[in-house]
Motif scaffolding. Sequence first.
Motif, PDB file in Angstrom:
ATOM      1  N   ALA A 188     -31.230  56.082  69.701  1.00 16.43           N
ATOM      2  CA  ALA A 188     -30.512  56.833  68.672  1.00 16.43           C
ATOM      3  C   ALA A 188     -29.849  58.060  69.281  1.00 16.43           C
ATOM      4  CB  ALA A 188     -31.471  57.262  67.567  1.00 16.43           C
ATOM      5  N   ASP A 189     -28.756  58.470  68.678  1.00 17.70           N
ATOM      6  CA  ASP A 189     -28.014  59.650  69.103  1.00 17.70           C
ATOM      7  C   ASP A 189     -27.730  60.483  67.856  1.00 17.70           C
ATOM      8  OD1 ASP A 189     -25.886  61.437  69.775  1.00 17.70           O
ATOM      9  OD2 ASP A 189     -25.399  60.173  71.486  1.00 17.70           O
ATOM     10  N   LEU A 190     -28.299  61.680  67.802  1.00 19.07           N
ATOM     11  CA  LEU A 190     -28.181  62.522  66.616  1.00 19.07           C
ATOM     12  C   LEU A 190     -27.054  63.542  66.723  1.00 19.07           C
ATOM     13  CD1 LEU A 190     -31.971  63.222  65.913  1.00 19.07           C
ATOM     14  CD2 LEU A 190     -30.557  61.268  65.221  1.00 19.07           C
ATOM     15  N   TYR A 191     -26.240  63.442  67.749  1.00 17.95           N
ATOM     16  CA  TYR A 191     -25.215  64.452  68.009  1.00 17.95           C
ATOM     17  C   TYR A 191     -24.286  64.686  66.813  1.00 17.95           C
ATOM     18  CZ  TYR A 191     -21.568  67.088  70.352  1.00 17.95           C
ATOM     19  OH  TYR A 191     -20.678  68.065  70.698  1.00 17.95           O
ATOM     20  N   ARG A 192     -23.856  63.623  66.165  1.00 17.32           N
ATOM     21  CA  ARG A 192     -22.863  63.750  65.085  1.00 17.32           C
ATOM     22  C   ARG A 192     -23.475  63.999  63.709  1.00 17.32           C
ATOM     23  NH1 ARG A 192     -19.090  59.862  63.928  1.00 17.32           N
ATOM     24  NH2 ARG A 192     -20.674  58.270  64.012  1.00 17.32           N
ATOM     25  N   LEU A 193     -24.804  64.101  63.636  1.00 12.96           N
ATOM     26  CA  LEU A 193     -25.443  64.328  62.350  1.00 12.96           C
ATOM     27  C   LEU A 193     -25.653  65.826  62.113  1.00 12.96           C
ATOM     28  CD1 LEU A 193     -28.078  61.467  62.368  1.00 12.96           C
ATOM     29  CD2 LEU A 193     -25.764  61.447  61.461  1.00 12.96           C
ATOM     30  N   ALA A 194     -25.514  66.235  60.854  1.00 15.31           N
ATOM     31  CA  ALA A 194     -25.610  67.655  60.531  1.00 15.31           C
ATOM     32  C   ALA A 194     -27.031  68.090  60.171  1.00 15.31           C
ATOM     33  CB  ALA A 194     -24.664  67.990  59.376  1.00 15.31           C
ATOM     34  N   ASN A 195     -27.791  67.183  59.531  1.00  9.32           N
ATOM     35  CA  ASN A 195     -29.123  67.584  59.085  1.00  9.32           C
ATOM     36  C   ASN A 195     -29.990  66.353  58.820  1.00  9.32           C
ATOM     37  OD1 ASN A 195     -28.522  66.640  56.379  1.00  9.32           O
ATOM     38  ND2 ASN A 195     -27.317  68.512  56.133  1.00  9.32           N
ATOM     39  N   TYR A 196     -31.229  66.615  58.445  1.00  5.90           N
ATOM     40  CA  TYR A 196     -32.203  65.552  58.223  1.00  5.90           C
ATOM     41  C   TYR A 196     -31.740  64.566  57.153  1.00  5.90           C
ATOM     42  CZ  TYR A 196     -36.772  63.372  57.635  1.00  5.90           C
ATOM     43  OH  TYR A 196     -37.806  62.463  57.580  1.00  5.90           O
ATOM     44  N   ASP A 197     -31.089  65.041  56.108  1.00  5.05           N
ATOM     45  CA  ASP A 197     -30.611  64.157  55.037  1.00  5.05           C
ATOM     46  C   ASP A 197     -29.641  63.102  55.552  1.00  5.05           C
ATOM     47  OD1 ASP A 197     -32.167  65.475  53.177  1.00  5.05           O
ATOM     48  OD2 ASP A 197     -30.536  66.801  52.533  1.00  5.05           O
ATOM     49  N   ASP A 198     -28.883  63.418  56.599  1.00  8.53           N
ATOM     50  CA  ASP A 198     -27.943  62.456  57.180  1.00  8.53           C
ATOM     51  C   ASP A 198     -28.652  61.238  57.772  1.00  8.53           C
ATOM     52  OD1 ASP A 198     -25.824  64.061  56.489  1.00  8.53           O
ATOM     53  OD2 ASP A 198     -25.416  64.751  58.538  1.00  8.53           O
TER      54      ASP A 198
ATOM     55  N   TYR B 200     -30.962  59.404  56.424  1.00  9.03           N
ATOM     56  CA  TYR B 200     -31.282  58.385  55.418  1.00  9.03           C
ATOM     57  C   TYR B 200     -30.343  57.185  55.478  1.00  9.03           C
ATOM     58  CZ  TYR B 200     -34.750  61.338  53.240  1.00  9.03           C
ATOM     59  OH  TYR B 200     -35.868  62.096  53.009  1.00  9.03           O
ATOM     60  N   SER B 201     -29.066  57.409  55.665  1.00 14.56           N
ATOM     61  CA  SER B 201     -28.099  56.308  55.644  1.00 14.56           C
ATOM     62  C   SER B 201     -28.032  55.535  56.957  1.00 14.56           C
ATOM     63  CB  SER B 201     -26.711  56.844  55.300  1.00 14.56           C
ATOM     64  OG  SER B 201     -26.272  57.734  56.305  1.00 14.56           O
ATOM     65  N   THR B 202     -28.715  55.995  57.995  1.00 20.07           N
ATOM     66  CA  THR B 202     -28.614  55.350  59.305  1.00 20.07           C
ATOM     67  C   THR B 202     -29.666  54.268  59.544  1.00 20.07           C
ATOM     68  OG1 THR B 202     -30.107  56.913  60.408  1.00 20.07           O
ATOM     69  CG2 THR B 202     -27.753  57.498  60.312  1.00 20.07           C
ATOM     70  N   GLY B 203     -30.737  54.242  58.761  1.00 19.41           N
ATOM     71  CA  GLY B 203     -31.847  53.327  59.019  1.00 19.41           C
ATOM     72  C   GLY B 203     -32.838  53.893  60.023  1.00 19.41           C
ATOM     73  N   PHE B 204     -32.556  55.071  60.541  1.00 14.22           N
ATOM     74  CA  PHE B 204     -33.404  55.691  61.559  1.00 14.22           C
ATOM     75  C   PHE B 204     -34.831  55.906  61.055  1.00 14.22           C
ATOM     76  CE2 PHE B 204     -35.276  59.519  63.379  1.00 14.22           C
ATOM     77  CZ  PHE B 204     -35.222  59.236  64.727  1.00 14.22           C
ATOM     78  N   LEU B 205     -34.975  56.414  59.856  1.00 14.72           N
ATOM     79  CA  LEU B 205     -36.310  56.732  59.341  1.00 14.72           C
ATOM     80  C   LEU B 205     -37.175  55.479  59.207  1.00 14.72           C
ATOM     81  CD1 LEU B 205     -35.263  59.395  56.698  1.00 14.72           C
ATOM     82  CD2 LEU B 205     -36.241  59.782  58.966  1.00 14.72           C
TER      83      LEU B 205
ATOM     84  N   VAL C  59     -34.482  58.991  71.383  1.00 18.36           N
ATOM     85  CA  VAL C  59     -33.550  59.764  70.572  1.00 18.36           C
ATOM     86  C   VAL C  59     -32.901  60.858  71.417  1.00 18.36           C
ATOM     87  CG1 VAL C  59     -33.289  61.229  68.539  1.00 18.36           C
ATOM     88  CG2 VAL C  59     -34.915  59.339  68.513  1.00 18.36           C
ATOM     89  N   GLU C  60     -31.575  60.743  71.580  1.00 15.97           N
ATOM     90  CA  GLU C  60     -30.827  61.801  72.255  1.00 15.97           C
ATOM     91  C   GLU C  60     -30.457  62.876  71.242  1.00 15.97           C
ATOM     92  OE1 GLU C  60     -27.861  60.830  75.261  1.00 15.97           O
ATOM     93  OE2 GLU C  60     -28.358  58.712  74.942  1.00 15.97           O
ATOM     94  N   TRP C  61     -30.367  64.104  71.697  1.00 14.85           N
ATOM     95  CA  TRP C  61     -29.998  65.253  70.868  1.00 14.85           C
ATOM     96  C   TRP C  61     -31.048  65.530  69.794  1.00 14.85           C
ATOM     97  CZ3 TRP C  61     -26.334  68.192  72.916  1.00 14.85           C
ATOM     98  CH2 TRP C  61     -25.396  67.587  73.759  1.00 14.85           C
ATOM     99  N   LEU C  62     -32.318  65.364  70.121  1.00 13.83           N
ATOM    100  CA  LEU C  62     -33.392  65.626  69.161  1.00 13.83           C
ATOM    101  C   LEU C  62     -33.375  67.081  68.690  1.00 13.83           C
ATOM    102  CD1 LEU C  62     -35.833  64.468  67.646  1.00 13.83           C
ATOM    103  CD2 LEU C  62     -37.249  65.204  69.575  1.00 13.83           C
ATOM    104  N   ASP C  63     -32.864  67.980  69.502  1.00 16.15           N
ATOM    105  CA  ASP C  63     -32.813  69.390  69.115  1.00 16.15           C
ATOM    106  C   ASP C  63     -31.890  69.637  67.922  1.00 16.15           C
ATOM    107  OD1 ASP C  63     -30.895  68.599  71.083  1.00 16.15           O
ATOM    108  OD2 ASP C  63     -30.367  70.694  71.427  1.00 16.15           O
ATOM    109  N   ARG C  64     -30.975  68.710  67.641  1.00 20.15           N
ATOM    110  CA  ARG C  64     -30.087  68.855  66.480  1.00 20.15           C
ATOM    111  C   ARG C  64     -30.857  68.685  65.169  1.00 20.15           C
ATOM    112  NH1 ARG C  64     -24.871  69.938  66.880  1.00 20.15           N
ATOM    113  NH2 ARG C  64     -24.334  68.530  65.214  1.00 20.15           N
ATOM    114  N   ILE C  65     -31.857  67.777  65.174  1.00 22.56           N
ATOM    115  CA  ILE C  65     -32.677  67.544  63.979  1.00 22.56           C
ATOM    116  C   ILE C  65     -34.124  67.346  64.454  1.00 22.56           C
ATOM    117  CG2 ILE C  65     -32.965  66.156  61.883  1.00 22.56           C
ATOM    118  CD1 ILE C  65     -30.071  65.226  62.232  1.00 22.56           C
TER     119      ILE C  65
END
Length: 156
Positions: A80-90, A92-97, A109-115
Amino acid sequence: MSTVRTLKLSSPEETHALGVRLGKLLQPGDFVGLIGDLGAGKTHLVRGVAEGAEVPRSEVASPTFAIVYPYSGRIPLYHADLYRLANYDDLYSTGFLDLVEGRDGAVLVEWLDRIPEAAPREHLRLTLKHAGGEVRELSAEAFGARPAALLAAWMP
């Protein structure tokens, strides 16, 4: 309480080789979060992990646009790459959770520091930093018993 190890990596090839070693050790349920600036070596490490988990090289791609990319290898591996996501709510639509809760494979998970709240309580957090030229400093921090055992086996 966490366990920390730090290591200097002198080249992209050394970073890749370290990833291969980690990929050979991963088990279903493992969660590895990567943190680092652009060009810090996250992708080299992930490609090595995928190789160590016996994912065919041709399958490994950057998930920047898909957010989560599944790989079939010795175990299922989710990148997973969280770079383009703004927050935890984003998330939900990815299937990540669902992946994190399902735990049928290992999750990178890359960019874990973003979320940061995307990480489960037990996880391995890898931080890569530029240390001049091609040299990188890797700091590995294990949170929980399984991540600590994984870190001890990977970086004794």
